[in-house]
Design a protein around this motif. Structure first.
Motif, PDB file in Angstrom:
ATOM      1  N   SER A  85       3.343   8.144   8.205  1.00  0.00           N
ATOM      2  CA  SER A  85       3.650   9.253   9.107  1.00  0.00           C
ATOM      3  C   SER A  85       2.831   9.232  10.390  1.00  0.00           C
ATOM      4  N   ASN A  86       1.658   8.605  10.378  1.00  0.00           N
ATOM      5  CA  ASN A  86       0.806   8.593  11.565  1.00  0.00           C
ATOM      6  C   ASN A  86       0.508   7.151  11.979  1.00  0.00           C
ATOM      7  N   PRO A  87       1.363   6.551  12.792  1.00  0.00           N
ATOM      8  CA  PRO A  87       1.210   5.131  13.121  1.00  0.00           C
ATOM      9  C   PRO A  87       0.023   4.792  14.005  1.00  0.00           C
ATOM     10  N   SER A  88      -0.630   5.793  14.594  1.00  0.00           N
ATOM     11  CA  SER A  88      -1.754   5.495  15.486  1.00  0.00           C
ATOM     12  C   SER A  88      -3.056   5.250  14.730  1.00  0.00           C
ATOM     13  N   ASP A  89      -3.129   5.619  13.472  1.00  0.00           N
ATOM     14  CA  ASP A  89      -4.337   5.405  12.672  1.00  0.00           C
ATOM     15  C   ASP A  89      -4.357   4.005  12.068  1.00  0.00           C
ATOM     16  N   ASP A  90      -5.540   3.548  11.713  1.00  0.00           N
ATOM     17  CA  ASP A  90      -5.683   2.288  10.991  1.00  0.00           C
ATOM     18  C   ASP A  90      -5.644   2.571   9.497  1.00  0.00           C
ATOM     19  N   TYR A  91      -4.980   1.699   8.762  1.00  0.00           N
ATOM     20  CA  TYR A  91      -4.836   1.868   7.321  1.00  0.00           C
ATOM     21  C   TYR A  91      -5.290   0.613   6.592  1.00  0.00           C
ATOM     22  N   LYS A  92      -5.897   0.827   5.439  1.00  0.00           N
ATOM     23  CA  LYS A  92      -6.260  -0.266   4.549  1.00  0.00           C
ATOM     24  C   LYS A  92      -5.299  -0.222   3.372  1.00  0.00           C
ATOM     25  N   TYR A  93      -4.755  -1.383   3.028  1.00  0.00           N
ATOM     26  CA  TYR A  93      -3.824  -1.508   1.912  1.00  0.00           C
ATOM     27  C   TYR A  93      -4.454  -2.389   0.849  1.00  0.00           C
ATOM     28  N   GLU A  94      -4.381  -1.922  -0.391  1.00  0.00           N
ATOM     29  CA  GLU A  94      -4.888  -2.712  -1.510  1.00  0.00           C
ATOM     30  C   GLU A  94      -3.798  -2.791  -2.565  1.00  0.00           C
ATOM     31  N   LEU A  95      -3.311  -3.997  -2.800  1.00  0.00           N
ATOM     32  CA  LEU A  95      -2.278  -4.242  -3.799  1.00  0.00           C
ATOM     33  C   LEU A  95      -2.950  -4.627  -5.103  1.00  0.00           C
ATOM     34  N   THR A  96      -2.656  -3.865  -6.185  1.00  0.00           N
ATOM     35  CA  THR A  96      -3.267  -4.137  -7.488  1.00  0.00           C
ATOM     36  C   THR A  96      -2.194  -4.231  -8.566  1.00  0.00           C
ATOM     37  N   ASP A  97      -2.549  -4.921  -9.653  1.00  0.00           N
ATOM     38  CA  ASP A  97      -1.635  -4.971 -10.787  1.00  0.00           C
ATOM     39  C   ASP A  97      -1.958  -3.823 -11.744  1.00  0.00           C
ATOM     40  N   ILE A  98      -1.264  -3.763 -12.857  1.00  0.00           N
ATOM     41  CA  ILE A  98      -1.388  -2.653 -13.810  1.00  0.00           C
ATOM     42  C   ILE A  98      -2.778  -2.594 -14.450  1.00  0.00           C
ATOM     43  N   THR A  99      -3.493  -3.729 -14.464  1.00  0.00           N
ATOM     44  CA  THR A  99      -4.837  -3.757 -15.045  1.00  0.00           C
ATOM     45  C   THR A  99      -5.921  -3.368 -14.041  1.00  0.00           C
ATOM     46  N   GLY A 100      -5.532  -3.167 -12.773  1.00  0.00           N
ATOM     47  CA  GLY A 100      -6.490  -2.810 -11.737  1.00  0.00           C
ATOM     48  C   GLY A 100      -7.024  -3.991 -10.957  1.00  0.00           C
ATOM     49  N   ARG A 101      -6.560  -5.187 -11.278  1.00  0.00           N
ATOM     50  CA  ARG A 101      -6.998  -6.398 -10.567  1.00  0.00           C
ATOM     51  C   ARG A 101      -6.420  -6.389  -9.154  1.00  0.00           C
ATOM     52  N   THR A 102      -7.274  -6.580  -8.157  1.00  0.00           N
ATOM     53  CA  THR A 102      -6.826  -6.612  -6.776  1.00  0.00           C
ATOM     54  C   THR A 102      -6.132  -7.934  -6.485  1.00  0.00           C
ATOM     55  N   ILE A 103      -4.919  -7.841  -5.963  1.00  0.00           N
ATOM     56  CA  ILE A 103      -4.129  -9.016  -5.623  1.00  0.00           C
ATOM     57  C   ILE A 103      -4.301  -9.369  -4.149  1.00  0.00           C
ATOM     58  N   SER A 104      -4.294  -8.348  -3.290  1.00  0.00           N
ATOM     59  CA  SER A 104      -4.509  -8.580  -1.862  1.00  0.00           C
ATOM     60  C   SER A 104      -4.945  -7.296  -1.176  1.00  0.00           C
ATOM     61  N   THR A 105      -5.584  -7.455  -0.025  1.00  0.00           N
ATOM     62  CA  THR A 105      -5.952  -6.318   0.811  1.00  0.00           C
ATOM     63  C   THR A 105      -5.648  -6.675   2.257  1.00  0.00           C
ATOM     64  N   SER A 106      -5.345  -5.642   3.047  1.00  0.00           N
ATOM     65  CA  SER A 106      -5.108  -5.847   4.475  1.00  0.00           C
ATOM     66  C   SER A 106      -5.393  -4.552   5.213  1.00  0.00           C
ATOM     67  N   ILE A 107      -5.645  -4.681   6.516  1.00  0.00           N
ATOM     68  CA  ILE A 107      -5.863  -3.523   7.377  1.00  0.00           C
ATOM     69  C   ILE A 107      -5.000  -3.698   8.613  1.00  0.00           C
ATOM     70  N   ASN A 108      -4.249  -2.632   8.968  1.00  0.00           N
ATOM     71  CA  ASN A 108      -3.499  -2.656  10.220  1.00  0.00           C
ATOM     72  C   ASN A 108      -3.114  -1.258  10.636  1.00  0.00           C
ATOM     73  N   SER A 109      -2.489  -1.171  11.793  1.00  0.00           N
ATOM     74  CA  SER A 109      -2.138   0.141  12.343  1.00  0.00           C
ATOM     75  C   SER A 109      -0.650   0.271  12.637  1.00  0.00           C
ATOM     76  N   ASN A 110       0.171  -0.478  11.941  1.00  0.00           N
ATOM     77  CA  ASN A 110       1.621  -0.348  12.124  1.00  0.00           C
ATOM     78  C   ASN A 110       2.145   0.815  11.299  1.00  0.00           C
ATOM     79  N   SER A 111       3.191   1.465  11.804  1.00  0.00           N
ATOM     80  CA  SER A 111       3.763   2.583  11.052  1.00  0.00           C
ATOM     81  C   SER A 111       4.637   2.103   9.903  1.00  0.00           C
ATOM     82  N   SER A 112       5.116   0.869   9.981  1.00  0.00           N
ATOM     83  CA  SER A 112       5.941   0.316   8.916  1.00  0.00           C
ATOM     84  C   SER A 112       5.384  -1.046   8.534  1.00  0.00           C
TER      85      SER A 112
END
Length: 75
Positions: free
Chosen positions: A15-42
């Protein structure tokens, strides 16, 4: 987040594309698969290499430090 369930790509629209966001993709066990940071709305996440199952995307707004977690199913 759409489509859910998905085979190849999961899209996250924010909803707020001007902010920076951190994304963390995890599996069902909580293991981190990937992380990224960006400021795109989509954002698109390629999940074609993941096995079938439940996964989570933890989204943290870097500006106000609020976090939400969304679940999706990989077919």
């Amino acid at each position: 987040m759409y489509p859910n369930p998905s085979k190849d790509v999961v899209n996250v629209k924010l909803s707020n594309p001007s902010d920076d966001y951190k994304y963390e993709l995890t599996d069902i066990t909580g293991r981190t698969i990937s992380t990224s940071i960006n400021s795109n709305s989509s954002n698109k996440f390629d999940i074609s290499n993941l096995g079938t199952g439940y996964y989570f995307i933890k989204i943290t707004n870097q500006t106000d430090n609020k976090t939400i977690t969304k679940r999706f199913i990989k077919n």
